[in-house]
Design a protein around this motif. Structure first.
Motif: not given
Length: 317
Positions: A247-255
Motif C-alpha cells: 500500500f502507498f499514500d496519496a503521494k505514492g510513498s510506501a506505507v
C-alpha cells in the motif's frame, strides 16, 4: 531564392504528394536526376511548402497518451475510449490490454503477474495463443490471497497466460497474507518460497492491477478482501491504494504497516527493479490510487480509460 526554384519545389511536391507519382517518374518527367528529386522533396518540407497533418481516428487518443507519458515519465500509455464514466471499464480495458500484450510479448520475457485481478483475468482470457514461445516463465508475484479459492484464481490466471505464451508457470507455494509477521518470516525461509524469490530477480516485465483501499465488489464477495482492522490501520496511515498488496499514500510513498509485514510476495525493491511495470486499471473509483501509483513511480506503463486519463492530465503536478 528565385521564383523558378520555388516553382520547381512546388511542382515536385504536387507531383509526389497529390498525384502519387513515384520519384523515378518525376525525375523522368522533369528531366532531372532522382537524387535531386529527393533533395527537392526534403527542401519542400523544410520550407513549409509541404506540411504533414495527422488526423486521429475517432476513439484514438494518441496526443493524450503522449502528454501523459511526458507529464508522468512513463514508457507508454494506452487510453481506452469509454463513453460513460459509470460504464464498467473492465471489458474495454481487457481488450486493449490483450492487444498490447499480444504485440509486445515477442520472446524471452520473464513475466510476473499479480494474483488477484478481475481485469487481468479478463485480459488473459482475450489473448490469442502463440504459435511459438514468446516468454520463458510466467511467475506469480503474490501468494493466493487469504483462501484456497484465491489460489484457484491465481492458478487459473497464471496457467492460462503460461499456456498462451508457451512459458513455464511458476507459483508461490504460500498464502498471500498470513496471520502474523513471524509466520511470514518462517515461510520466507521455506525452500520452495526461497526458490521463487530468487527467480523474481529475472523478471523483465510485470503485469499488475492497481487496488484501492476500498475492496472491489469481486474481492469483497470472495472473502479475500483486506480485513476491516487492517483497512482501518492502513487508512490511519494515509493509504489510498496498492500494487501487489504493497500500500502507498496519496503521494505514492510506501506505507509501513503491520499488514505489509504479513504479505508473502515480491518485495518493493525487487518490484521496482523490473524494467517494464505495466498496470491495467481504470474507473474513477480507482482514480486516487492510479494517480498515486504514477506519482510514486510504481508503474511505468499504464492502460486506462479516457475519463481517468483526462483527469490525470488535468491534475498532473
Amino acid at each position: 531564392m528565385s521564383t523558378e526554384h520555388l516553382r520547381l519545389l512546388a511542382r515536385v511536391a504536387r507531383m509526389y504528394h497529390e498525384q502519387s507519382m513515384r520519384q523515378p517518374e518525376i525525375a523522368a518527367a522533369l528531366s532531372i536526376s532522382q537524387p535531386r528529386v529527393s533533395r527537392l522533396l526534403k527542401e519542400a518540407v523544410t520550407r513549409g511548402i509541404v506540411r504533414t497533418v495527422v488526423v486521429l481516428p475517432d476513439g484514438v487518443h494518441t496526443e493524450l497518451e503522449e502528454e501523459l507519458q511526458r507529464r508522468y515519465g512513463l514508457r507508454d500509455v494506452v487510453v481506452v475510449d469509454i463513453e460513460d464514466a459509470r460504464e464498467d471499464a473492465i471489458p474495454s480495458l481487457a481488450s486493449a490490454a490483450a492487444a498490447y500484450f499480444d504485440a509486445t510479448f515477442t520472446g524471452g520475457d520473464v513475466i510476473g503477474i499479480s494474483s488477484w485481478s478481475e481485469t487481468l483475468l479478463a485480459t488473459v482470457e482475450r489473448m490469442q495463443p502463440k504459435n511459438t514461445q514468446v516468454a520463458d516463465r510466467v511467475m506469480q508475484l503474490v501468494g493466493g490471497v487469504g483462501s484456497p479459492e484465491a489460489q484457484v484464481h491465481a492458478t487459473r490466471l497464471i496457467g492460462r497466460l503460461a499456456d498462451i505464451t508457451r512459458a513455464r508457470p511458476v507459483f508461490v507455494p504460500s498464502p498471500g497474507v498470513v496471520g502474523t509477521a513471524a509466520i511470514r518470516d518462517a515461510l520466507l525461509e521455506d525452500p520452495g518460497v526461497v526458490d521463487v524469490m530468487a527467480q523474481w530477480r529475472d523478471l523483465t516485465v510485470v503485469l499488475v492491477g492497481i487496488g484501492s483501499l476500498e475492496p472491489s465488489p469481486l474481492l469483497l464477495s470472495s472473502g479475500n478482501a483486506v480485513k476491516q482492522a487492517d483497512q482501518e490501520e492502513l487508512r490511519s496511515l494515509g493509504a489510498v491504494g496498492d500494487v501487489c498488496l504493497h500500500f502507498f499514500d496519496a503521494k505514492g510513498s510506501a506505507v509501513d504497516s503491520a499488514f505489509d509485514r504479513r504479505v508473502v510476495g515480491i518485495d518493493v525493491r525487487a518490484f521496482r527493479a523490473v524494467e517494464r511495470r505495466v498496470a491495467v486499471a481504470g474507473g474513477l473509483r480507482k482514480y486516487s490510487a492510479i494517480k498515486a501509483a504514477l506519482d510514486g513511480g510504481w508503474v511505468n506503463v499504464l492502460i486506462t480509460d479516457l475519463h481517468v486519463a483526462e483527469r490525470l492530465r488535468a491534475e498532473a503536478s
